[in-house]
Design a protein around this motif. Structure first.
Motif, PDB file in Angstrom:
ATOM      1  N   LEU A  94       0.840  -1.204   0.000  1.00 23.57           N
ATOM      2  CA  LEU A  94       0.000   0.000   0.000  1.00 23.57           C
ATOM      3  C   LEU A  94       0.867   1.243   0.000  1.00 23.57           C
ATOM      4  O   LEU A  94       0.563   2.239  -0.664  1.00 23.57           O
ATOM      5  CB  LEU A  94      -0.871   0.048   1.249  1.00 23.57           C
ATOM      6  CG  LEU A  94      -1.911  -1.031   1.434  1.00 23.57           C
ATOM      7  CD1 LEU A  94      -2.569  -0.844   2.780  1.00 23.57           C
ATOM      8  CD2 LEU A  94      -2.928  -0.920   0.320  1.00 23.57           C
ATOM      9  N   ARG A  97       2.147   1.960  -3.382  1.00 26.94           N
ATOM     10  CA  ARG A  97       1.160   2.489  -4.345  1.00 26.94           C
ATOM     11  C   ARG A  97       0.793   3.944  -4.078  1.00 26.94           C
ATOM     12  O   ARG A  97       0.401   4.651  -5.004  1.00 26.94           O
ATOM     13  CB  ARG A  97      -0.120   1.637  -4.300  1.00 26.94           C
ATOM     14  CG  ARG A  97       0.003   0.356  -5.096  1.00 26.94           C
ATOM     15  CD  ARG A  97      -1.337  -0.078  -5.666  1.00 26.94           C
ATOM     16  NE  ARG A  97      -2.335  -0.366  -4.646  1.00 26.94           N
ATOM     17  CZ  ARG A  97      -2.360  -1.505  -3.945  1.00 26.94           C
ATOM     18  NH1 ARG A  97      -1.442  -2.425  -4.140  1.00 26.94           N
ATOM     19  NH2 ARG A  97      -3.296  -1.703  -3.060  1.00 26.94           N
ATOM     20  N   ALA A  98       0.874   4.374  -2.835  1.00 20.96           N
ATOM     21  CA  ALA A  98       0.473   5.749  -2.513  1.00 20.96           C
ATOM     22  C   ALA A  98       1.496   6.397  -1.595  1.00 20.96           C
ATOM     23  O   ALA A  98       1.150   7.027  -0.605  1.00 20.96           O
ATOM     24  CB  ALA A  98      -0.909   5.740  -1.865  1.00 20.96           C
ATOM     25  N   LEU A 100       3.623   9.010  -1.658  1.00 19.64           N
ATOM     26  CA  LEU A 100       3.660  10.440  -1.326  1.00 19.64           C
ATOM     27  C   LEU A 100       2.510  10.880  -0.426  1.00 19.64           C
ATOM     28  O   LEU A 100       2.748  11.508   0.606  1.00 19.64           O
ATOM     29  CB  LEU A 100       3.713  11.279  -2.610  1.00 19.64           C
ATOM     30  CG  LEU A 100       5.107  11.396  -3.236  1.00 19.64           C
ATOM     31  CD1 LEU A 100       5.046  12.187  -4.535  1.00 19.64           C
ATOM     32  CD2 LEU A 100       6.090  12.047  -2.264  1.00 19.64           C
ATOM     33  N   PRO A 101       1.244  10.567  -0.787  1.00 18.49           N
ATOM     34  CA  PRO A 101       0.159  10.963   0.130  1.00 18.49           C
ATOM     35  C   PRO A 101       0.302  10.356   1.519  1.00 18.49           C
ATOM     36  O   PRO A 101       0.052  11.030   2.521  1.00 18.49           O
ATOM     37  CB  PRO A 101      -1.113  10.441  -0.556  1.00 18.49           C
ATOM     38  CG  PRO A 101      -0.733  10.067  -1.929  1.00 18.49           C
ATOM     39  CD  PRO A 101       0.738   9.927  -2.008  1.00 18.49           C
ATOM     40  N   VAL A 102       0.738   9.087   1.596  1.00 16.35           N
ATOM     41  CA  VAL A 102       0.883   8.432   2.901  1.00 16.35           C
ATOM     42  C   VAL A 102       1.934   9.143   3.746  1.00 16.35           C
ATOM     43  O   VAL A 102       1.684   9.490   4.908  1.00 16.35           O
ATOM     44  CB  VAL A 102       1.239   6.932   2.741  1.00 16.35           C
ATOM     45  CG1 VAL A 102       1.743   6.344   4.062  1.00 16.35           C
ATOM     46  CG2 VAL A 102       0.050   6.138   2.236  1.00 16.35           C
ATOM     47  N   ALA A 104       3.227  12.187   3.386  1.00 19.53           N
ATOM     48  CA  ALA A 104       2.848  13.581   3.691  1.00 19.53           C
ATOM     49  C   ALA A 104       1.835  13.617   4.830  1.00 19.53           C
ATOM     50  O   ALA A 104       1.971  14.399   5.783  1.00 19.53           O
ATOM     51  CB  ALA A 104       2.277  14.250   2.441  1.00 19.53           C
ATOM     52  N   ARG A 186      -8.720   5.769   2.057  1.00 17.56           N
ATOM     53  CA  ARG A 186      -7.309   5.718   2.420  1.00 17.56           C
ATOM     54  C   ARG A 186      -6.959   6.884   3.343  1.00 17.56           C
ATOM     55  O   ARG A 186      -6.284   6.715   4.357  1.00 17.56           O
ATOM     56  CB  ARG A 186      -6.437   5.787   1.156  1.00 17.56           C
ATOM     57  CG  ARG A 186      -6.714   4.664   0.160  1.00 17.56           C
ATOM     58  CD  ARG A 186      -5.963   4.894  -1.125  1.00 17.56           C
ATOM     59  NE  ARG A 186      -6.282   6.194  -1.714  1.00 17.56           N
ATOM     60  CZ  ARG A 186      -5.616   6.748  -2.723  1.00 17.56           C
ATOM     61  NH1 ARG A 186      -4.588   6.120  -3.263  1.00 17.56           N
ATOM     62  NH2 ARG A 186      -5.976   7.916  -3.198  1.00 17.56           N
ATOM     63  N   ALA A 187      -7.429   8.080   2.970  1.00 20.13           N
ATOM     64  CA  ALA A 187      -7.147   9.280   3.776  1.00 20.13           C
ATOM     65  C   ALA A 187      -7.784   9.162   5.156  1.00 20.13           C
ATOM     66  O   ALA A 187      -7.166   9.486   6.177  1.00 20.13           O
ATOM     67  CB  ALA A 187      -7.677  10.520   3.060  1.00 20.13           C
ATOM     68  N   PHE A 214      -5.232   0.956   5.901  1.00 21.23           N
ATOM     69  CA  PHE A 214      -4.428   2.180   5.925  1.00 21.23           C
ATOM     70  C   PHE A 214      -4.218   2.692   7.351  1.00 21.23           C
ATOM     71  O   PHE A 214      -3.179   3.279   7.656  1.00 21.23           O
ATOM     72  CB  PHE A 214      -5.059   3.267   5.035  1.00 21.23           C
ATOM     73  CG  PHE A 214      -4.593   3.166   3.601  1.00 21.23           C
ATOM     74  CD1 PHE A 214      -5.220   2.309   2.713  1.00 21.23           C
ATOM     75  CD2 PHE A 214      -3.497   3.887   3.163  1.00 21.23           C
ATOM     76  CE1 PHE A 214      -4.773   2.186   1.411  1.00 21.23           C
ATOM     77  CE2 PHE A 214      -3.041   3.775   1.857  1.00 21.23           C
ATOM     78  CZ  PHE A 214      -3.680   2.920   0.981  1.00 21.23           C
TER      79      PHE A 214
END
Lengths: 238, 117
Positions: A94, A97-98, A100-102, A104, A186-187, A214
């Motif tokens: 996970l 796959r994400a 940068l958002p994770v 940050a 996810r967020a 997440f």
């Protein structure tokens, strides 16, 4: 002295009594939580802690005597922290796959949790020992207790603050995120895991599996980040 | 089971020893966790041995908070004097951290074109 009092005065000095009481209280807490449909306020740890606290105060047992027995359970916090490697490794795809958002959201959420908690506590003039205790409260318990100990905080109070943080996070997350119109699971999950560790993660799994996964990732990553940055951020407030 | 427990304790011990030897700011068990993540990624055998027992320990993670939580009774003076300030600190910081974390994730996901699952 009656026979029963004699037996009690003998047993109460034996670690076995308080080890058994700890497991029994948690078992009762778990059954009650199940009966209440696993609502966030019916937390098994909270119930067990309250039962044992009443028992200790009622029997006039000092915490030190209780801990003689309970330390065998407490000891497992270390191995449990090491074991967090398993869900962290499992959730690693996970992160890829994400990434940068994770990362940050991890940094933003973790720094916010520590700085805001310290700022509010400092505004009320709480002393340095309590500031060191409150700083790591968003990390999972074994890490928060370890970090508080290292920074000159009070480890037992740290455990209580961690528990309260988890309960608060589990209670407020859904209404708060709905009000903010955050629809990405996810967020939602990651932010709860970072802010409210295992209890938040358990709550996220109840709401949505992606959010839960997440949240687990957020909890694991924040265990590392909090240990790294909490001592440094604490220095700004001492 | 015994092999897995021994390995978990050895990773913790290695973490504690490293933290002490290098005077690192991280608690020993956190270092042990980081080393175990690397180990799990590298060794399928380690994965097969450790995973079931680690999952077993984590399934009862909340039980492990109880002894420290009961420490509440030794802290009643502190809670009476600083309790409201600490509770407010927890509530405000939790709300802020969840909001900031979720909004940051959403913003960065949009900027980097990472679609929701």
């Amino acid at each position: 002295m009656t026979d029963a009092a004699l037996i009690w005065s003998y047993l109460s000095r034996d670690p076995l009594v308080w080890l058994a009481a700890t497991l029994a209280a948690y078992w009762i807490g778990d059954r009650l939580s199940l009966a209440a449909g696993r609502k966030p306020w019916a937390n098994p740890v909270l119930i067990a802690v309250l039962l044992l606290a009443v028992l200790l105060v009622g029997t006039g047992t000092p915490y030190r005597a209780y801990f003689e027995g309970a330390q065998f359970v407490h000891f497992l916090l270390g191995p449990a922290t090491v074991s967090l490697a398993v869900p962290l490794w499992r959730n690693a795809p996970l992160l890829k796959r994400a990434a940068l958002p994770v990362l940050a959201a991890l940094v933003a959420g973790s720094v916010t949790a520590i700085v805001v908690a310290l700022a509010v506590a400092a505004a009320f003039g709480v002393d340095d020992v309590l500031l060191a205790t409150v700083a790591a409260k968003s990390a999972t318990a074994p890490v928060a207790i370890g970090v508080a100990e290292r920074m000159g905080g009070e480890p037992t109070l740290a455990a209580v603050l961690v528990l309260m943080t988890g309960l608060i996070g589990a209670l407020v997350a859904t209404p708060l995120l709905n009000a903010l119109r955050v629809t990405d699971w996810r967020a939602r999950g990651l932010s709860i895991g970072v802010a409210a560790h295992g209890l938040g993660t358990a709550r996220a799994f109840q709401v949505n599996p992606t959010a839960g996964t997440f949240a687990g990732l957020g909890m694991g990553l924040n265990a590392i980040l909090t240990a790294l940055i909490a001592p440094w951020l604490l220095r700004l407030f001492l | 089971m015994i092999a897995a427990l021994a390995l978990i304790l050895l990773f913790q011990l290695g973490g504690e020893a490293t933290a002490q030897a290098l005077a690192l700011p991280l608690p020993g068990p956190v270092l042990g966790m980081i080393a175990l993540v690397a180990g799990l990624a590298l060794s399928p055998r380690l994965r097969a041995t450790v995973t079931p027992v680690a999952d077993g320990i984590l399934a009862h993670l909340s039980l492990l908070f109880v002894p420290a939580g009961v420490g509440l009774v030794a802290q009643l003076d502190v809670i009476r004097s600083a309790g409201p300030a600490l509770l407010l600190a927890l509530v405000v910081s939790s709300l802020a951290a969840i909001a900031v974390g979720a909004l940051t994730f959403t913003l960065v996901a949009r900027l980097t074109g990472s679609a929701p699952e």
